[in-house]
Design an enzyme around this catalytic site. Structure first.
Site, PDB file in Angstrom:
ATOM      1  N   HIS A  40      24.849 -12.122  95.903  1.00  7.67           N
ATOM      2  CA  HIS A  40      24.043 -12.743  94.855  1.00  7.67           C
ATOM      3  C   HIS A  40      24.610 -12.367  93.490  1.00  7.67           C
ATOM      4  CE1 HIS A  40      21.354 -13.465  98.159  1.00  7.67           C
ATOM      5  NE2 HIS A  40      21.214 -12.159  98.364  1.00  7.67           N
ATOM      6  N   GLU A  84      17.846  -6.875  95.684  1.00  7.14           N
ATOM      7  CA  GLU A  84      16.870  -6.881  96.766  1.00  7.14           C
ATOM      8  C   GLU A  84      16.915  -5.569  97.547  1.00  7.14           C
ATOM      9  OE1 GLU A  84      17.893 -10.225  99.194  1.00  7.14           O
ATOM     10  OE2 GLU A  84      19.911  -9.508  99.590  1.00  7.14           O
ATOM     11  N   HIS A 142      27.063  -8.870 101.833  1.00  5.64           N
ATOM     12  CA  HIS A 142      26.137  -8.358 102.831  1.00  5.64           C
ATOM     13  C   HIS A 142      25.726  -9.441 103.820  1.00  5.64           C
ATOM     14  CE1 HIS A 142      23.494 -10.038  99.668  1.00  5.64           C
ATOM     15  NE2 HIS A 142      22.695 -10.359 100.669  1.00  5.64           N
ATOM     16  N   ARG A 175      27.199 -18.110  99.633  1.00  3.42           N
ATOM     17  CA  ARG A 175      27.610 -17.925 101.027  1.00  3.42           C
ATOM     18  C   ARG A 175      29.129 -17.991 101.088  1.00  3.42           C
ATOM     19  NH1 ARG A 175      25.349 -22.369 103.117  1.00  3.42           N
ATOM     20  NH2 ARG A 175      23.299 -21.412 103.280  1.00  3.42           N
TER      21      ARG A 175
END
Length: 322
Positions: free
Chosen positions: A103, A120, A178, A198
């Site tokens: 991200h 996150e 990740h 992605r």
């Protein structure tokens, strides 16, 4: 207005990699065999949470925030984020490996997508034997080496794999590559953002036979190519106390493992309080009302709350504030 503890209708998301644990384990109202996510608290456009309990039932979270911003969010939160709910709360069931992704940070996300970035954290609620996460690289990597690995289909050789078990907690900075591995059921707390780059999807095809979109070029300037051991969260697990897990600019998360009642004041918190139940059950009360909470459920207590009481004989909770 009585600002009692609010529960919301789950927003269920089908995902190529999803399964049935959200229904089988938590009782989410899914009819799909590939439900990957339950969005518990969201004001993401098109996916706004709706109250499920009490006199405010069927009212949207966004509507409540716009009508009672400081009472619901807290004065300091409104000053920072306006009337946008600043975090997104989910439960995730990975029957298959998720795509390898990352991200962007706030600056890149704002410039490219008019959005926040996405920091996150994950709390592992259940993991099949041998289940893993991918978090970061296994060595420092150059941009050129990374790009070459994509061309040669050798990216997996550069990645760091972490075996996981219940209770393990990970903090995922923006820029960190990740992926959640197959067999992992987790609670996720993140900035309000749905911006994901992605970079590899195991060459899988969707139900229509298409490869999913990759964001190879966008990701190049967003990736942190360093090998950093900064993701595993070590936290105290003291019984019947509030244990700090994560304290970052976007959210604070505490771990509560209770086998008896707990009561404390929150009148100086100046933030909403979220409880995610990751095991057991409890009754959560403030001065306006109460709500029952079971494993896989979430409640939001408005910032105007001055005292919280948790009544239980056994529960594990994630407490989230700003």
């Amino acid at each position: 207005m009585k600002f009692y503890p609010l529960k919301f209708k789950p927003i269920l998301k089908e995902r190529l990699w999803g399964g049935t644990k959200l229904k089988d384990t938590f009782g989410k109202p899914s009819t799909s065999a590939i439900t990957g996510e339950s969005w518990e608290l969201s004001t993401v456009k098109g996916d706004v949470s709706v109250v499920a309990n009490g006199e405010l039932a069927n009212t949207s979270l966004q509507e409540l925030i716009e009508k009672y911003p400081e009472e619901l969010l807290g004065k300091s939160v409104v000053e920072r984020f306006g009337t946008e709910f600043p975090i997104l709360i989910k439960f995730i069931d990975a029957k298959q490996d998720l795509s390898i992704q990352l991200h962007p940070n706030d600056e890149l996300a704002q410039e490219r997508h008019n959005s926040f970035g996405k920091t996150e954290m994950w709390y592992i609620m259940d993991a099949d034997p041998g289940a893993e996460l991918i978090v970061g690289f296994n060595k420092d990597v150059s941009k050129e080496e990374y790009s070459k690995s994509l061309e040669n289909d050798t990216l997996l050789d550069l990645l760091n794999y972490e075996k996981v078990k219940e209770g393990d907690t990970f903090f995922i900075n923006t820029g960190k590559i990740h992926a959640i591995g197959a067999g992992v059921l987790l609670a996720e707390i993140q900035q309000t953002s749905d911006v994901t780059y992605r970079v590899f999807d195991f060459n899988r095809k969707d139900k229509d036979g298409n490869l999913r979109e990759l964001h190879t070029e966008l990701a190049l300037d967003a990736i942190d190519y360093k090998n950093k051991d900064d993701f595993k969260v070590e936290y105290p697990k003291g019984m019947n106390s509030v244990n700090s897990m994560v304290d970052c600019p976007y959210f604070k998360t505490n771990f509560l493992d209770l086998d008896k009642d707990l009561k404390f004041e929150t009148k100086n918190r100046d933030s909403f309080t979220i409880y995610m139940c990751v095991d057991g059950e409890a009754l959560i009360e403030n001065e306006f009302g109460k709500v029952s909470l079971e494993k896989g459920e979430t409640t939001l207590l408005p910032a105007i709350t001055e005292e919280i009481a948790i009544k239980t004989t056994g529960v594990k909770l994630l407490e989230v504030t700003i």
